[in-house]
Motif scaffolding. Sequence first.
Motif, PDB file in Angstrom:
ATOM      1  N   GLN A 143       0.818  -1.211   0.000  1.00  0.00           N
ATOM      2  CA  GLN A 143       0.000   0.000   0.000  1.00  0.00           C
ATOM      3  C   GLN A 143       0.853   1.262   0.000  1.00  0.00           C
ATOM      4  O   GLN A 143       0.491   2.284  -0.596  1.00  0.00           O
ATOM      5  CB  GLN A 143      -0.924   0.000   1.227  1.00  0.00           C
ATOM      6  N   ALA A 144       2.009   1.188   0.649  1.00  0.00           N
ATOM      7  CA  ALA A 144       2.866   2.372   0.769  1.00  0.00           C
ATOM      8  C   ALA A 144       3.370   2.858  -0.586  1.00  0.00           C
ATOM      9  O   ALA A 144       3.656   4.052  -0.746  1.00  0.00           O
ATOM     10  CB  ALA A 144       4.045   2.070   1.689  1.00  0.00           C
ATOM     11  N   PHE A 145       3.464   1.958  -1.562  1.00  0.00           N
ATOM     12  CA  PHE A 145       3.932   2.367  -2.889  1.00  0.00           C
ATOM     13  C   PHE A 145       2.893   3.196  -3.643  1.00  0.00           C
ATOM     14  O   PHE A 145       3.224   3.954  -4.543  1.00  0.00           O
ATOM     15  CB  PHE A 145       4.290   1.138  -3.735  1.00  0.00           C
ATOM     16  N   ALA A 146       1.626   3.016  -3.254  1.00  0.00           N
ATOM     17  CA  ALA A 146       0.536   3.692  -3.964  1.00  0.00           C
ATOM     18  C   ALA A 146       0.061   4.960  -3.270  1.00  0.00           C
ATOM     19  O   ALA A 146      -0.569   5.815  -3.912  1.00  0.00           O
ATOM     20  CB  ALA A 146      -0.640   2.734  -4.134  1.00  0.00           C
ATOM     21  N   ASP A 147       0.339   5.098  -1.981  1.00  0.00           N
ATOM     22  CA  ASP A 147      -0.114   6.280  -1.238  1.00  0.00           C
ATOM     23  C   ASP A 147       0.487   7.548  -1.824  1.00  0.00           C
ATOM     24  O   ASP A 147       1.685   7.597  -2.136  1.00  0.00           O
ATOM     25  CB  ASP A 147       0.304   6.186   0.232  1.00  0.00           C
ATOM     26  N   ARG A 148      -0.323   8.579  -1.934  1.00  0.00           N
ATOM     27  CA  ARG A 148       0.149   9.869  -2.431  1.00  0.00           C
ATOM     28  C   ARG A 148       0.524  10.774  -1.253  1.00  0.00           C
ATOM     29  O   ARG A 148      -0.198  10.821  -0.254  1.00  0.00           O
ATOM     30  CB  ARG A 148      -0.930  10.540  -3.292  1.00  0.00           C
TER      31      ARG A 148
END
Length: 241
Positions: free
Chosen positions: A168-173
């Motif tokens: 999820q951390a790769f997609a969070d803005r």
Amino acid sequence: MLSSDKPTVVLVHGAFADASSYAQVIPRLIARGLDVVAPAVPNRSLTGDAAYVASIVRQIPGPVVLVGHSYGGAVITVAGTEDNVKALVYLAGYALEKGESLGELQGRFPDSDLATALVHTPFPIEGSATPGTDVSVRTDRFPAVFAADVDPRLASVLAVCQRPLAAQAFADRAPAAAWKTKPSWGLVASSDHTINPDVERYGYRRAGMTTVEVDSSHLVMLAHPERVVDLIEEAVRATCG
């Protein structure tokens, strides 16, 4: 108890590592008279991890120099908006723009060797029937990809002690970019096989940072601790003197 009349250096680790990645930096900073905090970052989501680090920073009674390695750079980009943060220091890190994700920044450049060395593992999420996904580095690839110039015996230990990063951390803005208002320094690990060094250079240049390059693997804090400490001290002197 931390003193309120001198700066505190808060060291934020990245993915696939923990606060012990600063083991060679911490005693050197303490020997130079600085207070140091090195929290355990949950590595669950960018917004959640940044909120956790920000909560630690808010409880420090004086000025803070916030240091982030790798994914920790993205974390300090958001957490660094706290009022008592006087400077940001990026170590082979991601300097995100507001509204940008890790995946977007990385996607502008060719993949590093990390891309073919990742392992994806499901983990349970409390209250949800859908599991999350942990991302880690294959233990047999870890030394070459992450720690090529670190003692091989230590690298083999680090390989089995990884703190994974939730996908999820790769997609969070990033909801904020603290480098827009805080003086910032950046270290490029020019022999990095985890993050393409051009990703580091691009982010630092965009932010107008004071930048240095070190011929180092991704784990520059263990491979070249004196260079890291010198950069942190430069930020401390320039903003907390």
